[in-house]
Design an enzyme around this catalytic site. Structure first.
Site, PDB file in Angstrom:
ATOM      1  N   GLY A 187       0.831  -1.199   0.000  1.00  0.00           N
ATOM      2  CA  GLY A 187       0.000   0.000   0.000  1.00  0.00           C
ATOM      3  C   GLY A 187       0.861   1.242   0.000  1.00  0.00           C
ATOM      4  N   GLN A 193       3.110   9.881   1.451  1.00  0.00           N
ATOM      5  CA  GLN A 193       4.372   9.138   1.429  1.00  0.00           C
ATOM      6  C   GLN A 193       5.239   9.479   0.225  1.00  0.00           C
ATOM      7  OE1 GLN A 193       2.382   5.132   2.173  1.00  0.00           O
ATOM      8  NE2 GLN A 193       4.346   4.880   3.184  1.00  0.00           N
ATOM      9  N   CYS A 229       6.226  -0.296   7.087  1.00  0.00           N
ATOM     10  CA  CYS A 229       5.814   0.895   6.361  1.00  0.00           C
ATOM     11  C   CYS A 229       6.961   1.299   5.436  1.00  0.00           C
ATOM     12  CB  CYS A 229       5.508   2.019   7.349  1.00  0.00           C
ATOM     13  SG  CYS A 229       4.992   3.537   6.551  1.00  0.00           S
ATOM     14  N   LEU A 230       6.652   1.556   4.176  1.00  0.00           N
ATOM     15  CA  LEU A 230       7.711   1.937   3.232  1.00  0.00           C
ATOM     16  C   LEU A 230       8.417   3.214   3.666  1.00  0.00           C
ATOM     17  CD1 LEU A 230       5.954   1.148  -0.173  1.00  0.00           C
ATOM     18  CD2 LEU A 230       7.726  -0.190   0.967  1.00  0.00           C
ATOM     19  N   HIS A 270      -4.149   1.291   7.406  1.00  0.00           N
ATOM     20  CA  HIS A 270      -2.789   1.835   7.483  1.00  0.00           C
ATOM     21  C   HIS A 270      -2.653   3.030   6.517  1.00  0.00           C
ATOM     22  CE1 HIS A 270       1.790   1.038   7.584  1.00  0.00           C
ATOM     23  NE2 HIS A 270       1.630   1.990   6.682  1.00  0.00           N
ATOM     24  N   GLU A 271      -3.130   2.849   5.288  1.00  0.00           N
ATOM     25  CA  GLU A 271      -3.003   3.939   4.303  1.00  0.00           C
ATOM     26  C   GLU A 271      -3.904   5.116   4.657  1.00  0.00           C
ATOM     27  OE1 GLU A 271      -0.444   3.684   2.668  1.00  0.00           O
ATOM     28  OE2 GLU A 271      -0.230   1.533   2.965  1.00  0.00           O
ATOM     29  N   HIS A 274      -2.238   7.287   7.077  1.00  0.00           N
ATOM     30  CA  HIS A 274      -1.261   8.206   6.475  1.00  0.00           C
ATOM     31  C   HIS A 274      -1.915   9.524   6.064  1.00  0.00           C
ATOM     32  CE1 HIS A 274       2.560   6.163   6.276  1.00  0.00           C
ATOM     33  NE2 HIS A 274       2.035   5.071   5.744  1.00  0.00           N
TER      34      HIS A 274
END
Ligand code: ZN
Length: 169
Positions: free
Chosen positions: A46, A51, A89-90, A131-132, A135
């Site tokens: 995701g 991000q 998380c990226l 999660h997204e 963000h």
């Protein structure tokens, strides 16, 4: 298609509340396509606008059942209990934390062509969506993880905080 540079903690763009998209245009479609490309090339499940430094309510998710692109996603219902899953998380490489979230959810939003859509998700897919959406509010897994677990990543987090980026702040 070129990919975006993924912004890493503690980049302040990760802490901003993303703005709603007023109208879905070819610009948003291009951003979503490039976000998907970025997510796949980073082997993530995701990615959210903030991000990649885009302060708009745009997310892409693919937990193995196909690519979902959503504009202005909103959690409209949670069903049943919670589940705890390991999440990375990226934007925070190396850190993996157990995060408790609703296990079954319904999310509403717009498709990339501006049509209203509703998505039911459970398990990993539900976690990835939440999660997204976090963000978009400037919330990171660091805010949801247990202190005891975060301590394991203390040195990695300190390394990020001392990175050249934070010096420029
Ligand atoms: Zn993330």
């Amino acid at each position: 298609m070129p990919t975006y540079t993924i912004r890493r903690y503690p980049d302040p763009c990760l802490r901003k509340k993303a703005l709603p998209v007023e109208e879905v245009t070819s610009r948003e479609r291009k951003i979503l396509a490039r976000m998907a490309e970025t997510m796949y090339s980073a082997e993530g499940v995701g990615l959210a606008g903030p991000q990649v430094g885009i302060n708009k309510r745009l997310i892409v998710v693919d937990t193995g059942d196909g690519l979902l692109k959503l504009v202005n996603p909103e959690l409209v219902r949670t069903d049943g209990g919670d589940s705890t899953m390991e999440e990375g998380c990226l934007s925070i490489p190396e850190v993996v934390l157990n995060i408790k979230r609703a296990d079954r959810i319904i999310v509403e939003g717009l498709t990339e062509t501006g049509e209203h859509t509703q998505v039911s998700a459970e398990g990993l897919f539900a976690h990835a969506l939440q999660h997204e959406m976090d963000h978009l509010e400037g919330i990171l897994i660091l805010d949801r993880g247990k202190e005891r677990e975060k301590r394991k990543f203390k040195s990695a987090l300190e390394k990020f905080e001392e990175s050249e980026f934070s010096e420029k702040k």
